[in-house]
Design an enzyme around this catalytic site. Structure first.
Site, PDB file in Angstrom:
ATOM      1  N   LEU A  13     -18.459  21.115 -76.120  1.00  0.00           N
ATOM      2  CA  LEU A  13     -18.706  21.967 -74.955  1.00  0.00           C
ATOM      3  C   LEU A  13     -20.202  22.162 -74.732  1.00  0.00           C
ATOM      4  O   LEU A  13     -20.654  23.239 -74.362  1.00  0.00           O
ATOM      5  CB  LEU A  13     -18.002  23.320 -75.125  1.00  0.00           C
ATOM      6  CG  LEU A  13     -16.468  23.280 -75.017  1.00  0.00           C
ATOM      7  CD1 LEU A  13     -15.872  24.625 -75.401  1.00  0.00           C
ATOM      8  CD2 LEU A  13     -16.049  22.889 -73.609  1.00  0.00           C
ATOM      9  N   VAL A  16     -22.773  18.261 -71.306  1.00  0.00           N
ATOM     10  CA  VAL A  16     -21.853  17.374 -70.591  1.00  0.00           C
ATOM     11  C   VAL A  16     -20.442  17.950 -70.574  1.00  0.00           C
ATOM     12  O   VAL A  16     -19.758  17.906 -69.547  1.00  0.00           O
ATOM     13  CB  VAL A  16     -21.866  15.964 -71.217  1.00  0.00           C
ATOM     14  CG1 VAL A  16     -20.875  15.055 -70.508  1.00  0.00           C
ATOM     15  CG2 VAL A  16     -23.265  15.365 -71.150  1.00  0.00           C
ATOM     16  N   GLY A  18     -19.477  21.047 -70.661  1.00  0.00           N
ATOM     17  CA  GLY A  18     -19.448  22.103 -69.639  1.00  0.00           C
ATOM     18  C   GLY A  18     -19.463  21.508 -68.247  1.00  0.00           C
ATOM     19  O   GLY A  18     -18.776  22.008 -67.335  1.00  0.00           O
ATOM     20  N   GLU A 131     -17.108   4.778 -69.496  1.00  0.00           N
ATOM     21  CA  GLU A 131     -18.126   4.588 -68.451  1.00  0.00           C
ATOM     22  C   GLU A 131     -19.377   5.405 -68.730  1.00  0.00           C
ATOM     23  O   GLU A 131     -20.505   4.959 -68.480  1.00  0.00           O
ATOM     24  CB  GLU A 131     -17.552   4.969 -67.087  1.00  0.00           C
ATOM     25  CG  GLU A 131     -18.484   4.683 -65.920  1.00  0.00           C
ATOM     26  CD  GLU A 131     -18.770   3.199 -65.734  1.00  0.00           C
ATOM     27  OE1 GLU A 131     -19.942   2.801 -65.903  1.00  0.00           O
ATOM     28  OE2 GLU A 131     -17.833   2.451 -65.440  1.00  0.00           O
ATOM     29  N   GLY A 189     -37.236  18.806 -71.817  1.00  0.00           N
ATOM     30  CA  GLY A 189     -35.862  18.510 -72.185  1.00  0.00           C
ATOM     31  C   GLY A 189     -35.467  17.057 -71.999  1.00  0.00           C
ATOM     32  O   GLY A 189     -34.300  16.701 -72.187  1.00  0.00           O
ATOM     33  N   ASP A 203     -31.192   3.806 -79.133  1.00  0.00           N
ATOM     34  CA  ASP A 203     -30.239   4.236 -78.099  1.00  0.00           C
ATOM     35  C   ASP A 203     -30.008   3.125 -77.080  1.00  0.00           C
ATOM     36  O   ASP A 203     -28.865   2.813 -76.726  1.00  0.00           O
ATOM     37  CB  ASP A 203     -30.776   5.498 -77.408  1.00  0.00           C
ATOM     38  CG  ASP A 203     -29.924   5.929 -76.226  1.00  0.00           C
ATOM     39  OD1 ASP A 203     -28.879   6.560 -76.430  1.00  0.00           O
ATOM     40  OD2 ASP A 203     -30.317   5.619 -75.079  1.00  0.00           O
ATOM     41  N   LYS A 207     -26.470   0.683 -76.177  1.00  0.00           N
ATOM     42  CA  LYS A 207     -25.955   0.439 -74.821  1.00  0.00           C
ATOM     43  C   LYS A 207     -25.961  -1.055 -74.488  1.00  0.00           C
ATOM     44  O   LYS A 207     -25.018  -1.567 -73.878  1.00  0.00           O
ATOM     45  CB  LYS A 207     -26.796   1.218 -73.805  1.00  0.00           C
ATOM     46  CG  LYS A 207     -26.721   2.729 -73.992  1.00  0.00           C
ATOM     47  CD  LYS A 207     -27.746   3.447 -73.127  1.00  0.00           C
ATOM     48  CE  LYS A 207     -27.734   4.943 -73.371  1.00  0.00           C
ATOM     49  NZ  LYS A 207     -28.804   5.646 -72.632  1.00  0.00           N
ATOM     50  N   GLY A 304     -27.837  13.416 -68.239  1.00  0.00           N
ATOM     51  CA  GLY A 304     -27.741  14.729 -67.599  1.00  0.00           C
ATOM     52  C   GLY A 304     -26.296  15.149 -67.410  1.00  0.00           C
ATOM     53  O   GLY A 304     -25.380  14.337 -67.393  1.00  0.00           O
TER      54      GLY A 304
END
Length: 429
Positions: A13, A16, A18, A131, A189, A203, A207, A304
């Site tokens: 939670l 993302v 939320g 996705e 952030g 990272d 991907k 985000g």
């Protein structure tokens, strides 16, 4: 009459998680019409039950043990916990074993365990969708798996990490050095307190390995991705690149051919007329080249709450419609076990930057190492002394095998003329 709701159990939670709950609530009617049935979160699990998240969770079942969410009264489990192993992997295995669909944004877990999870989903006859794991809200997985399914994809190239792209484009725009812009990215952030996974390219490599599997029909092969990041790029490198008609970007490149599967995440000089040169800020972009469709460009917000939640809910809508196929665009048994390609045989141009002592004979030593290794120099630029007394020397090579450049750098290893490690950036062809 509308079908029964698709019931969702949600692990995580944070930002993302939320965002998923808010999106499902705000666009409830539209989503139900598009999916042909309502989509409802019925159970949740997170680390801190008492934390105020600004969400009304009173009507939802709370599960303290994340793994037990697989046994909640739900059709699909959404995992937004993160981490290649641990609770996320345990939940994925338990969910698929229970015969329920699984949606995740976890690129690290898929890069390391995607083959196992894909096989488990096929055996159970349930969806495994992700996705949101690559490029946030950009529908690049769906684009490659479905929209470009008829094409042989020759190459996939992408800016896959928003943190690195924010740092490099800010360095470019404001002539600032890496450490200064990294601190700003952390304050805003865009970067984690420990930014290593981002700035060292890991990272993006996670991907890229997922994209390569879908694009080329190969097994995910993260261990074979050649990875380096951006922490050694200087403002001077970016200025030099601009003077030569390039922009510096952290780019992932994947190609499959007779020599095997090539995968690399590396800082590149990107020609100013290439689509990736114009991707700035925290934006992601992927270029795929199909033999019939030509060049496809996917671009947008790569992270985000909103964009990532959008991708998660898009997967849920597909599941609600009953529209899902195999996780990696073909059955796991059909995925090829491609050998890693030998990067030494790849031909291209390179940008090499050396920090050297300001004394006679240094340029001749570098030029001799290049000559003896078979590297042809297109241009050599020497800038004045820095406050520390060293001098920056930049070389752009003619096209040639990468093994020759590697040999030249090896010849210079340990040289008393060099005051730091050389920087090698490939020039995107």
């Amino acid at each position: 009459m509308m079908a029964d709701a698709l019931k969702v159990a949600l692990a995580g939670l944070g930002t993302v998680g939320g965002g998923v709950i808010r999106l499902l609530d705000e666009n409830r009617d539209l989503i139900a019409r598009r999916a042909g049935r309502p989509i409802e979160v019925v159970a949740v699990s997170a680390r801190d039950r008492s934390k105020d998240r600004g969400l009304d969770l009173s009507q939802l079942a709370w599960v303290d043990d994340t793994t037990q969410l697989a046994h909640a009264d739900a059709d699909v489990v959404v995992e937004l916990v993160g981490g290649a192993d641990g609770p996320a992997l345990a939940l994925a295995r338990a969910t698929l074993a229970a015969g329920k669909g699984f949606v995740t944004a976890n690129k690290a877990m898929l890069a390391h365990h995607g083959l196992e999870l894909g096989a488990a989903a096929e055996q159970a006859g349930v969806p495994l969708k992700f996705e949101a794991a690559v490029a946030g809200g950009i529908p690049v997985i769906k684009g490659l798996r479905e929209g470009a399914a008829a094409n042989a994809i020759g190459r996939v190239t992408g800016i896959l990490n928003g943190t690195c792209n924010f740092i490099l484009s800010r360095m470019e725009a404001e002539s600032r050095d890496f450490a200064d812009v990294l601190a700003e990215a952390q304050a805003l952030g865009f970067a984690e307190a420990d930014p290593s996974f981002d700035i060292d390219g890991v990272d993006a490599a996670h991907k890229l390995s997922i994209l390569a599997s879908i694009a080329f029909g190969t097994r995910p092969a993260f261990p074979n991705v050649q990875v380096s990041g951006i922490r050694h790029v200087l403002a001077a490198d970016i200025a030099e690149a601009a003077a030569l008609g390039y922009r510096v970007r952290l780019v992932g490149v994947a190609e499959a051919g007779a020599g095997g599967l090539f995968q690399r995440v590396h800082a590149h000089l990107v020609p100013a007329d290439h689509p990736l040169a114009h991707v700035t800020g925290a934006t992601n972009a992927v270029v795929a080249e199909g033999n019939y469709v030509g060049r496809l460009l996917f671009q947008g917000a790569g992270a985000g709450a909103g964009p990532t939640a959008s991708a998660v809910v898009a997967d849920l809508i597909d599941i609600a419609r009953g529209e899902f196929g195999t996780a990696f665009a073909m059955p796991v048994d059909a995925l090829a076990a491609a050998e890693p390609a030998d990067s030494g045989e790849r031909r291209g141009r390179a940008y090499l930057r050396f920090a050297v002592a300001d004394r006679v004979g240094v340029l001749a030593e570098i030029a001799a190492a290049m000559r003896d290794a078979g590297v042809s120099i297109e241009s050599l630029i020497q800038r004045g002394a820095n406050p520390g007394g060293d001098v920056l020397v930049a070389i752009v090579t003619h096209e040639g095998p990468e093994r020759c450049v590697a040999s030249a750098l090896e010849r210079l290893r340990g040289s008393q003329s060099l005051t730091g490690e050389p920087l090698w950036m490939h020039i995107l062809g």
